[in-house]
Design a protein around this motif. Structure first.
Motif, PDB file in Angstrom:
ATOM      1  N   ALA A  56       0.706  -1.317   0.174  1.00 55.55           N
ATOM      2  CA  ALA A  56      -0.378  -0.346  -0.177  1.00 55.55           C
ATOM      3  C   ALA A  56       0.958   1.008   0.277  1.00 55.55           C
ATOM      4  O   ALA A  56       0.297   2.732  -0.925  1.00 55.55           O
ATOM      5  CB  ALA A  56      -0.932   0.044   1.063  1.00 55.55           C
ATOM      6  N   LEU A  57       2.283   1.192   0.510  1.00 57.35           N
ATOM      7  CA  LEU A  57       3.319   2.529   0.505  1.00 57.35           C
ATOM      8  C   LEU A  57       3.405   2.727  -0.344  1.00 57.35           C
ATOM      9  O   LEU A  57       4.180   3.741  -1.037  1.00 57.35           O
ATOM     10  CB  LEU A  57       3.926   2.465   1.947  1.00 57.35           C
ATOM     11  N   GLY A  63       1.629   7.601  -5.625  1.00 56.48           N
ATOM     12  CA  GLY A  63       0.482   9.100  -5.821  1.00 56.48           C
ATOM     13  C   GLY A  63       1.170  10.179  -5.306  1.00 56.48           C
ATOM     14  O   GLY A  63       0.646  11.230  -6.380  1.00 56.48           O
ATOM     15  N   LEU A  64       2.136  10.306  -5.382  1.00 51.68           N
ATOM     16  CA  LEU A  64       2.974  11.184  -4.287  1.00 51.68           C
ATOM     17  C   LEU A  64       4.211  11.749  -6.005  1.00 51.68           C
ATOM     18  O   LEU A  64       3.631  12.763  -6.052  1.00 51.68           O
ATOM     19  CB  LEU A  64       4.015  11.098  -3.097  1.00 51.68           C
ATOM     20  N   THR A  94      -8.672   7.988   5.427  1.00 54.82           N
ATOM     21  CA  THR A  94      -9.599   6.686   4.731  1.00 54.82           C
ATOM     22  C   THR A  94      -9.018   5.659   4.816  1.00 54.82           C
ATOM     23  O   THR A  94      -9.376   5.553   4.800  1.00 54.82           O
ATOM     24  CB  THR A  94      -9.920   7.751   3.925  1.00 54.82           C
ATOM     25  N   LEU A  95      -7.738   5.652   5.187  1.00 59.49           N
ATOM     26  CA  LEU A  95      -6.515   5.066   4.845  1.00 59.49           C
ATOM     27  C   LEU A  95      -6.782   3.219   5.620  1.00 59.49           C
ATOM     28  O   LEU A  95      -6.415   2.606   5.123  1.00 59.49           O
ATOM     29  CB  LEU A  95      -5.359   5.319   4.877  1.00 59.49           C
ATOM     30  N   LEU A 107      -6.956   5.242  -2.435  1.00 56.02           N
ATOM     31  CA  LEU A 107      -7.555   5.614  -1.380  1.00 56.02           C
ATOM     32  C   LEU A 107      -5.562   5.910  -1.221  1.00 56.02           C
ATOM     33  O   LEU A 107      -5.917   7.137  -0.942  1.00 56.02           O
ATOM     34  CB  LEU A 107      -8.259   4.472  -0.523  1.00 56.02           C
ATOM     35  N   CYS A 108      -5.270   5.369  -0.798  1.00 49.97           N
ATOM     36  CA  CYS A 108      -3.551   5.167  -1.438  1.00 49.97           C
ATOM     37  C   CYS A 108      -2.806   6.410  -1.725  1.00 49.97           C
ATOM     38  O   CYS A 108      -1.897   7.052  -1.675  1.00 49.97           O
ATOM     39  CB  CYS A 108      -2.540   3.553  -1.038  1.00 49.97           C
ATOM     40  N   PHE A 109      -2.866   5.951  -3.383  1.00 46.89           N
ATOM     41  CA  PHE A 109      -2.924   6.480  -4.335  1.00 46.89           C
ATOM     42  C   PHE A 109      -3.236   7.578  -4.549  1.00 46.89           C
ATOM     43  O   PHE A 109      -2.145   8.644  -3.624  1.00 46.89           O
ATOM     44  CB  PHE A 109      -3.385   6.284  -5.884  1.00 46.89           C
ATOM     45  N   ALA A 110      -4.408   8.540  -4.018  1.00 46.11           N
ATOM     46  CA  ALA A 110      -4.429   9.837  -3.321  1.00 46.11           C
ATOM     47  C   ALA A 110      -3.856  10.078  -2.050  1.00 46.11           C
ATOM     48  O   ALA A 110      -3.587  11.243  -2.079  1.00 46.11           O
ATOM     49  CB  ALA A 110      -6.662   9.989  -3.106  1.00 46.11           C
ATOM     50  N   ALA A 111      -3.873   9.408  -0.829  1.00 48.83           N
ATOM     51  CA  ALA A 111      -3.091   9.905   0.172  1.00 48.83           C
ATOM     52  C   ALA A 111      -2.034  10.125  -0.256  1.00 48.83           C
ATOM     53  O   ALA A 111      -1.750  12.074   0.061  1.00 48.83           O
ATOM     54  CB  ALA A 111      -3.665   8.760   0.929  1.00 48.83           C
TER      55      ALA A 111
END
Length: 141
Positions: A56-57, A63-64, A94-95, A107-111
């Protein structure tokens, strides 16, 4: 490599892959290994949780990276923009739902895209995924 070690390593790899863009079946691998009774349930849950969290990271980092190259309004589909709005509204909380199929990756990508705190992201992802794996493991004991 001994067969027992391969089972735990296989679980880690499956959990990692399951939490990136690629589909996987870490839940089935965990259930199989729990039923085999060759390993401590706590060890299996820990390995699956760490592997899934690291996957997930990886998506968070993508995403970053993407945010640096492309503006959200032009580069994302409507579904991806919805994930971005949800994460923007609720933040790292949300994560906790990053374990959900399909939605969790977004969600992970957006975070990552929103540059949420790495520490709070790791904590929420880890906690949510740990609870899911605990529930799965104990369902198959």
């Amino acid at each position: 490599m001994q067969f027992e070690t391969f089972g735990v390593v296989g679980l880690f790899v499956s959990a990692f892959i399951s939490s990136t863009i690629a589909p996987g079946g870490s839940e089935a691998v965990l259930a199989y290994l729990v039923n085999s009774r060759e390993y401590a349930v706590e060890q299996l849950v820990a390995v699956a949780t760490v592997g899934n969290t690291l996957g997930a990271l990886t998506t968070w980092w993508l995403g970053l990276w993407a945010a640096k190259k492309y503006p959200a309004e032009t580069a994302l589909s409507e579904k991806q923009r919805n994930s971005l709005r949800t994460v923007r509204r609720w933040g790292s909380w949300t994560l906790l739902f990053s374990w959900l199929p399909v939605v969790g990756d977004g969600l992970c990508f957006a975070a990552g895209w929103l540059k949420l705190s790495l520490f709070s992201s790791i904590a929420a992802i880890f906690f949510g995924k740990a609870l899911r794996y605990i529930a799965i493991a104990y369902a198959f004991i």
